[in-house]
Write a protein that holds these residues in place. Sequence first.
Motif, PDB file in Angstrom:
ATOM      1  N   GLU A  38       0.859  -1.192   0.000  1.00  0.00           N
ATOM      2  CA  GLU A  38       0.000   0.000   0.000  1.00  0.00           C
ATOM      3  C   GLU A  38       0.888   1.232   0.000  1.00  0.00           C
ATOM      4  OE1 GLU A  38      -3.756  -0.843   2.682  1.00  0.00           O
ATOM      5  OE2 GLU A  38      -1.908  -1.122   3.814  1.00  0.00           O
ATOM      6  N   VAL A  40       0.552   3.854   1.704  1.00  0.00           N
ATOM      7  CA  VAL A  40       0.744   4.351   3.066  1.00  0.00           C
ATOM      8  C   VAL A  40       1.913   3.647   3.769  1.00  0.00           C
ATOM      9  CG1 VAL A  40      -0.888   2.776   4.202  1.00  0.00           C
ATOM     10  CG2 VAL A  40      -0.502   5.060   5.145  1.00  0.00           C
ATOM     11  N   ASN A  41       2.291   2.471   3.309  1.00  0.00           N
ATOM     12  CA  ASN A  41       3.412   1.756   3.928  1.00  0.00           C
ATOM     13  C   ASN A  41       4.707   2.565   3.851  1.00  0.00           C
ATOM     14  OD1 ASN A  41       1.665  -0.303   4.496  1.00  0.00           O
ATOM     15  ND2 ASN A  41       2.432  -1.672   2.907  1.00  0.00           N
ATOM     16  N   ASP A  43       4.903   5.807   3.936  1.00  0.00           N
ATOM     17  CA  ASP A  43       4.782   6.853   4.950  1.00  0.00           C
ATOM     18  C   ASP A  43       5.044   6.303   6.342  1.00  0.00           C
ATOM     19  OD1 ASP A  43       4.067   8.634   2.924  1.00  0.00           O
ATOM     20  OD2 ASP A  43       1.921   8.290   3.219  1.00  0.00           O
ATOM     21  N   ILE A  44       4.504   5.121   6.616  1.00  0.00           N
ATOM     22  CA  ILE A  44       4.716   4.486   7.918  1.00  0.00           C
ATOM     23  C   ILE A  44       6.202   4.211   8.130  1.00  0.00           C
ATOM     24  CG2 ILE A  44       4.299   2.396   9.280  1.00  0.00           C
ATOM     25  CD1 ILE A  44       1.526   2.243   7.857  1.00  0.00           C
ATOM     26  N   ASP A  78      -1.684   8.701  11.484  1.00  0.00           N
ATOM     27  CA  ASP A  78      -3.014   8.274  11.052  1.00  0.00           C
ATOM     28  C   ASP A  78      -2.911   6.917  10.350  1.00  0.00           C
ATOM     29  OD1 ASP A  78      -5.573   7.933  10.085  1.00  0.00           O
ATOM     30  OD2 ASP A  78      -5.473   9.609   8.671  1.00  0.00           O
ATOM     31  N   LYS A  81      -5.712   4.349   6.962  1.00  0.00           N
ATOM     32  CA  LYS A  81      -5.611   3.815   5.599  1.00  0.00           C
ATOM     33  C   LYS A  81      -4.702   2.594   5.539  1.00  0.00           C
ATOM     34  CE  LYS A  81      -6.437   8.296   3.552  1.00  0.00           C
ATOM     35  NZ  LYS A  81      -5.895   9.410   2.811  1.00  0.00           N
ATOM     36  N   SER A  82      -4.478   1.970   6.681  1.00  0.00           N
ATOM     37  CA  SER A  82      -3.528   0.873   6.768  1.00  0.00           C
ATOM     38  C   SER A  82      -4.129  -0.305   7.518  1.00  0.00           C
ATOM     39  CB  SER A  82      -2.267   1.363   7.500  1.00  0.00           C
ATOM     40  OG  SER A  82      -1.394   0.293   7.746  1.00  0.00           O
TER      41      SER A  82
END
Length: 109
Positions: A38, A40-41, A43-44, A78, A81-82
């Motif tokens: 994803e 968002v990964n 960003d994490i 946030d 989304k994960s």
Amino acid sequence: MNPPIPAITLPLCPDWQAEADWLEKALREWLDQEYLPEAVNADIARRTAKIYLRQRLEGEHDLGGLILALVTELQQFDFSKSFYGEFAVANAVSDLLMQRLGMDPCCSG
């Protein structure tokens, strides 16, 4: 009563930025492989590596203390989304660091 689990002290590093870069890459790969890749990964992994870098530069070398700091600071991220949350990410970091040290995360005692 079982004896307490001994603390794991992470070694000092000659290049903290390279260490954080390694963690970002390794964590991103883990996140992508564990469920689904994803966006968002990234960003994490980036946020986690920044926290890791700052904590190490501030003198946190105890793995348990580092994991607590990650959980605490990642609560501000946030995760909606994960598939992940701050505990899963912090535990993954712990496993990755232990593996890098040649320790089995499941049986380090």
